[in-house]
Design a protein around this motif. Structure first.
Motif, PDB file in Angstrom:
ATOM      1  N   ASP A 111       0.796  -1.369  -0.081  1.00  0.00           N
ATOM      2  CA  ASP A 111       0.074   0.018  -0.065  1.00  0.00           C
ATOM      3  C   ASP A 111       0.975   1.230   0.005  1.00  0.00           C
ATOM      4  OD1 ASP A 111      -2.765   1.234   0.436  1.00  0.00           O
ATOM      5  OD2 ASP A 111      -1.557   2.094   2.162  1.00  0.00           O
ATOM      6  N   ARG A 114       2.300   1.838  -3.623  1.00  0.00           N
ATOM      7  CA  ARG A 114       1.467   2.248  -4.541  1.00  0.00           C
ATOM      8  C   ARG A 114       1.277   3.524  -4.403  1.00  0.00           C
ATOM      9  NH1 ARG A 114      -2.301  -2.636  -3.573  1.00  0.00           N
ATOM     10  NH2 ARG A 114      -1.870  -3.733  -5.348  1.00  0.00           N
ATOM     11  N   HIS A 115       1.283   4.347  -3.155  1.00  0.00           N
ATOM     12  CA  HIS A 115       0.908   5.780  -2.987  1.00  0.00           C
ATOM     13  C   HIS A 115       2.227   6.728  -3.019  1.00  0.00           C
ATOM     14  CE1 HIS A 115      -2.851   3.452  -1.740  1.00  0.00           C
ATOM     15  NE2 HIS A 115      -3.466   4.594  -2.445  1.00  0.00           N
ATOM     16  N   THR A 153      -6.511   1.747  -9.375  1.00  0.00           N
ATOM     17  CA  THR A 153      -6.941   3.228  -9.496  1.00  0.00           C
ATOM     18  C   THR A 153      -5.619   3.858  -9.215  1.00  0.00           C
ATOM     19  OG1 THR A 153      -7.632   3.533  -7.381  1.00  0.00           O
ATOM     20  CG2 THR A 153      -9.177   3.054  -9.278  1.00  0.00           C
ATOM     21  N   ALA A 154      -4.725   3.690  -8.034  1.00  0.00           N
ATOM     22  CA  ALA A 154      -3.461   4.219  -7.459  1.00  0.00           C
ATOM     23  C   ALA A 154      -2.447   3.991  -8.448  1.00  0.00           C
ATOM     24  CB  ALA A 154      -3.179   3.801  -6.095  1.00  0.00           C
ATOM     25  N   ASP A 155      -2.390   2.783  -9.289  1.00  0.00           N
ATOM     26  CA  ASP A 155      -1.291   2.690 -10.077  1.00  0.00           C
ATOM     27  C   ASP A 155      -1.811   1.745 -11.298  1.00  0.00           C
ATOM     28  OD1 ASP A 155       1.277   2.122 -11.231  1.00  0.00           O
ATOM     29  OD2 ASP A 155       2.024   0.586  -9.668  1.00  0.00           O
ATOM     30  N   PRO A 560      -6.600   9.543  -9.118  1.00  0.00           N
ATOM     31  CA  PRO A 560      -5.509   9.741  -8.209  1.00  0.00           C
ATOM     32  C   PRO A 560      -3.975   9.438  -8.651  1.00  0.00           C
ATOM     33  CG  PRO A 560      -7.369   8.422  -7.487  1.00  0.00           C
ATOM     34  CD  PRO A 560      -7.678   8.806  -8.894  1.00  0.00           C
ATOM     35  N   PHE A 561      -4.008   8.573  -9.621  1.00  0.00           N
ATOM     36  CA  PHE A 561      -2.908   8.299 -10.175  1.00  0.00           C
ATOM     37  C   PHE A 561      -2.124   9.651 -10.904  1.00  0.00           C
ATOM     38  CE2 PHE A 561      -0.422   6.859 -14.026  1.00  0.00           C
ATOM     39  CZ  PHE A 561       0.892   6.293 -13.506  1.00  0.00           C
ATOM     40  N   MET A 564      -0.918  12.177  -8.412  1.00  0.00           N
ATOM     41  CA  MET A 564       0.225  11.802  -7.844  1.00  0.00           C
ATOM     42  C   MET A 564       1.609  12.170  -8.849  1.00  0.00           C
ATOM     43  SD  MET A 564       1.607   8.076  -6.390  1.00  0.00           S
ATOM     44  CE  MET A 564       1.504   7.439  -8.263  1.00  0.00           C
TER      45      MET A 564
END
Length: 1001
Positions: A111, A114-115, A153-155, A560-561, A564
């Motif tokens: 986790d 990913r963020h 969604t984050a990656d 979100p990606f 970032m």
């Protein structure tokens, strides 16, 4: 041989009682130290770091738990692993978090990755690993392959997988994977759990508790999961528990077999059980007393000292065996004769062994120090016991019947008579075995333990499935807080990557790969922002949105990606506790510091010393292979130190006793023969000597090995002929002592403890070859030397040339340093028919030998109070003399009258009445016209001669009183006893010495 003495039962019972009390005290006072690596010297940095790391970091002493399935049922494997985890969590035997599943740590790590992708990629990784994933085709495959996973969604491009791939460095062996937070073997039949004990695994109580825990756990697994689930546990705790068990069994078995073997040997030598038991008493009492003294200053004794104790005891049996052989031989005044003979023959041999074992205690190799101290003290105390306590226990009965002749000495005489053929055979054997010598020492620290067959099987399974996880290179990075630790790890990572790119190590995993320090985070974010420039960002975002719509994702699903990417900035976040264990981070201890343990896998070109030099300013390094090399060097240095000490000690001890370079060289031939033959035999058997070889090569070969030939050399030097009855006793004692040592060593041959087995084999070969060398090499050389025609020399030197130093020095002093003989030649009668001569106070026979040469047909009758001088004088004169033990005024009975009587430097030992009675006895034995020649010491002068000073010291030591007389007093005594003085003159330039030549009236 039967005992020719009575036993003081009270004294014997007292000795047995005292020995039993000491033994009970020692058995309760002292414990057995099984640690064979801890006592090694730790002066060198790498050794010190290595041992320190294993002390302060529980992960360095891991417990490897393999859960295997015969059927390869993965679900049942996971269920078994869950059960193992739960049981370990409920127990207080394991360090918190060490046994926990990696699943939560991996989830939190995933986790985080990913963020926080912007802080995890370097510029090089972005260009080489990320850029190829940004093509339209690569984006299409990434979005299609992953489905509609909400975590995408984050990656959406799975960039985090590049980062998580760095976890491969955690895998213990190639092909292994992480399945549900645990290591899964390549064949998918084994799961691995690593744990650490809360207590020291070198503690036998902790080891026993862990063994019981895993045994019960295995039974529960079979009942609840299935019989095809196999639990295999490996770790140092198993060897800790095996060591005392195996050592206790080996030592007990060795003691039993040693007792049986030595008992049988003593029965052959003595033919009487009681005699054999008494012969063992000095060695047993000396050893028990030595251990008692050692226990007063120490709480434990090493397994080496305990296991080799029977060999030390067997070496110490010589004096007891020799004493009983002399007593049993039936000689007159057996106890005094026995003490005198074994002191003369055995004392230098005992001193050499004491020096050898004492050198071991002073070598600087701590693992050998207890054995050295106990052995040296045991030998010395057994020697002291023989000469002080034994005479109190045994009382010789001269009226008992003489013992019957025994066949054993005759058998030994044949063994010692192989001649030149035996010498040639021994040399040929040494040459052949020398070809097999392999000059190497086994110094692997793991090999110093004694694992059972079950433990070895468990280690082999773990190694076969997971690789040698117990022999990796470890780094320990320390800091006062977690932030400082992360900064240190950034620098460490740079150096490790350099080593990996050079092909010296595999890629290593450090926390900086996932939680870089502040400086590295800024560099990575800068690289990320440059990589995702405006054009790159628009191109990739358009492609992702296009392919996302085609793959069925909602519009804006990957916002979100993109956020970032657009808002990347350095992030300072503390590593979560759940991940700290996964990354090898722990804190606490007595100092509260944070520590990071990093495992390194060396490659072919790994240079441990160079690696240590590059890393040591950041981390402590534990390199098992390098540690073994350092240990090998340390032990080799210790061996050299022992050999130097022993060599110097032997020269210091043997030179005064032999005073002959030829005999000294001969004495060292059997140990040299044994050295080459032992190493050659070990090489031929494929067993390179290990730690116990260091002790054997120094103490046994240079100590006990010199013991045997020295007994033979000293015997020849003392008795001058092979067929002397006392020499036969010495040879029997020599052979029986070697036999006892061989029996004790052979009892360890079948030991399961590696150190004890190796020590037993090497001791057996070493002592055995020393005995062979003593039997085959020395006898022909000694016979040639002692039986060779005498060189052209005057009578005294020729007759004493092979004797002990004291008689030789006395002969030299008599012949050269003193004017006695030259002046005596002018005082004795001209060469006429002289048939019988009396020499009162003949000493070592110097003047008697001169008179035997001067009067070829005369028989010399000598008398002296000291038995050693009587013995030497008798040997010197041979068939030309009759030397008896006695002291004036009691002169020997004679059936002939004397032509000449001498009393040289002896009158001052007699009181006035003794002198007068002696002169009267001489007067009665002299023929008419015979001569009495006296040389007497006068009262002390103002400047006494050095020999006078030396004699005064000797009188003080012997507590004897001197009665010096003036010239007039001596003349009056001669006149009173019926002598007419013919000549009266001083001796040379000595004003304190006077000659008197007189004849009976």
């Amino acid at each position: 041989m039967r005992l020719n003495a009575s036993i003081n039962l009270f004294a014997l019972s007292a000795i047995i009682l005292i020995g039993a009390i000491l033994f009970l005290f020692v058995s309760h006072r002292i414990t057995i130290d099984m640690d064979t690596a801890g006592p090694l010297s730790t002066n060198e940095l790498v050794i010190a770091d290595g041992l320190d790391i294993t002390t302060i970091n529980p992960v360095m002493d891991p417990i490897a738990i393999d859960i295997g399935s015969v059927k390869g049922d993965l679900e049942r494997l996971v269920a078994a692993a869950e059960m193992v985890d739960n049981r370990m969590k409920q127990s207080d035997l394991f360090a918190p978090g060490q046994h926990a599943s990696m699943q939560q740590g991996l989830a939190d790590l995933t986790d985080w990755v990913r963020h926080h992708l912007p802080v995890l990629f370097t510029a090089g990784e972005l260009a080489q690993q990320v850029a190829p994933l940004l093509t339209d085709e690569a984006i299409r495959q990434a979005l299609t392959k992953g489905g509609t996973d909400p975590f995408r969604t984050a990656d959406p491009l799975s960039l985090h997988q590049i980062i998580l791939a760095r976890l491969d460095a955690l895998n213990p062996t190639p092909g292994a994977t992480i399945h549900r937070g645990r290591f899964l073997s390549a064949d998918r039949r084994h799961l691995l759990i690593l744990a650490a004990s809360t207590g020291p695994t070198s503690d036998t109580t902790v080891a026993h508790t862990l063994t019981v825990f895993f045994r019960d756990l295995e039974e529960d697994l079979k009942q609840n999961i299935g019989g095809d689930i196999v639990l295999t546990v490996a770790g140092a705790f198993r060897t800790t528990l095996d060591n005392p068990t195996i050592a206790k069994r080996d030592v007990g078995r060795a003691i039993r077999w040693t007792a049986v073997g030595i008992g049988a040997l003593l029965l052959i030598g003595f033919s009487h059980p009681l005699t054999g038991m008494l012969a063992l008493m000095p060695a047993m009492v000396g050893t028990v007393t030595a251990v008692f003294i050692f226990s007063l200053g120490h709480d434990s004794i090493s397994i080496m000292a305990l296991g080799l104790g029977s060999i030390v005891v067997s070496i110490a049996t010589h004096h007891g065996i020799a004493y009983m052989l002399f007593v049993a031989s039936g000689s007159e005044n057996g106890a005094g004769h026995a003490s005198r003979e074994i002191r003369a023959i055995g004392l230098p041999a005992a001193l050499t062994a004491i020096v050898a074992f004492g050198a071991m205690a002073a070598s600087g190799v701590a693992v050998f120090e207890p054995l050295g101290w106990v052995a040296a003290m045991g030998l010395g105390l057994s020697l002291l016991f023989v000469h002080t306590v034994f005479p109190r226990i045994l009382t010789v009965d001269p009226h008992r019947a003489a013992p019957t002749e025994h066949r054993f000495p005759r058998f030994l005489d044949r063994l010692f008579s192989a001649g030149w053929i035996g010498l040639a055979l021994a040399l040929l054997t040494a040459v052949v075995l020398a070809l097999f010598i392999r000059p190497q020492f086994a110094t692997d620290i793991k090999a110093m333990g004694s694992p059972s067959r079950e433990t070895r099987a468990a280690d082999e399974l773990i190694t076969r499935v997971w690789g040698d996880i117990f022999s990796s290179v470890y780094l320990v990075t320390e800091a006062n807080d977690l932030t400082a630790l992360q900064e240190k790890n950034d620098r460490l990572l740079e150096r490790l990557e350099t080593e990996a790119h050079a092909g010296r190590i595999e890629n290593a995993m450090t926390p900086s790969l996932f939680w870089p320090g502040p400086s590295q985070s800024e560099d990575n974010v800068d690289a990320w922002n440059q990589f995702w420039a405006a054009d790159q960002f628009r191109k990739v975002s358009a492609a992702v949105n296009r392919e996302a719509a085609a793959a069925g994702f909602d519009a804006g699903a990957f916002a979100p990606f993109f956020t970032m990417i657009a808002t990347a900035s350095p992030t300072s976040t503390t590593i979560p506790p759940s991940v700290q264990t996964l990354l090898g981070i722990h804190s606490g201890g007595n100092d509260g510091r944070w520590r990071q343990v990093t495992r390194i896998t060396p490659r072919e070109h790994f240079d441990s010393q160079r690696f240590n030099d590059r890393i040591s300013d950041l981390s402590s390094v534990f390199v098992p292979a390098h540690l073994s090399q350092r240990v090998k060097k340390r032990l080799r240095d210790g061996l050299v130190a022992m050999l130097l000490i022993i060599g110097a000690g032997l020269i210091f001890v043997l030179t005064p006793y032999l005073a002959d370079m030829g005999l000294l060289f001969m004495t060292l031939l059997p140990p040299a023969f044994a050295f080459f033959c032992t190493l050659g035999t070990l090489g031929m058997l494929g067993r390179p000597p290990n730690l116990s070889a260091l002790m054997v090569m120094s103490a046994v070969l240079m100590g006990a090995g010199v013991y045997l030939p020295l007994l033979l050399v000293r015997g020849y030097q003392r008795y001058q002929r092979f067929d002397d009855p006392d020499f036969s006793v010495v040879r029997t004692a020599l052979f029986m002592t070697a036999g006892c040592t061989l029996v004790a060593a052979a009892a360890l041959w079948d030991a399961d403890h590696d150190l004890l087995k190796s020590a037993g084999q090497i001791s057996f070969f070493g002592v055995g070859y020393c005995l062979v060398g003593t039997l085959l090499i020395l006898p022909p050389l000694l016979k040639r030397r002692f039986d060779a025609p005498p060189p052209d020399a005057e009578g005294i030197a020729r007759r004493c040339r092979h004797m002990a130093p004291c008689p030789r020095l006395s002969a030299h002093d008599t012949q050269q340093a003193d004017a006695l003989l030259s002046e005596l030649a002018t005082l004795v009668p001209e060469k006429t028919v002289v048939a019988n001569i009396l020499d009162v106070g003949c000493g070592y026979g110097g003047s008697a030998c001169w008179m035997a040469e001067h009067y070829p047909g005369a028989i010399i009758h000598g008398i002296d109070p000291q038995p050693e001088r009587v013995r030497v004088a008798a040997l010197s004169l041979g068939d030309r003399g009759r030397i008896t033990r006695g002291s004036a005024p009691e002169l020997p009975a004679m059936d002939v009258l004397l032509d000449l009587a001498t009393m040289l430097d002896a009158s001052h030992f007699l009181q006035d009445w003794e002198l007068e009675k002696t002169l009267e006895g001489i007067h009665e034995r002299l023929l008419p016209g015979g001569r009495l020649i006296m040389r007497s010491l006068l009262p002390r002068s103002t400047s006494p001669h050095w020999t006078r000073r030396l004699g005064h010291v000797a009188l003080g030591i012997s507590r004897r009183q001197a009665y010096y007389r003036s010239q007039a007093a001596i003349s009056n005594a001669l006149d009173k006893c019926g002598f007419d003085i013919l000549t009266c003159l001083t001796s040379g330039n000595r004003t304190d010495m006077i000659w008197h030549v007189s004849k009976p009236r």
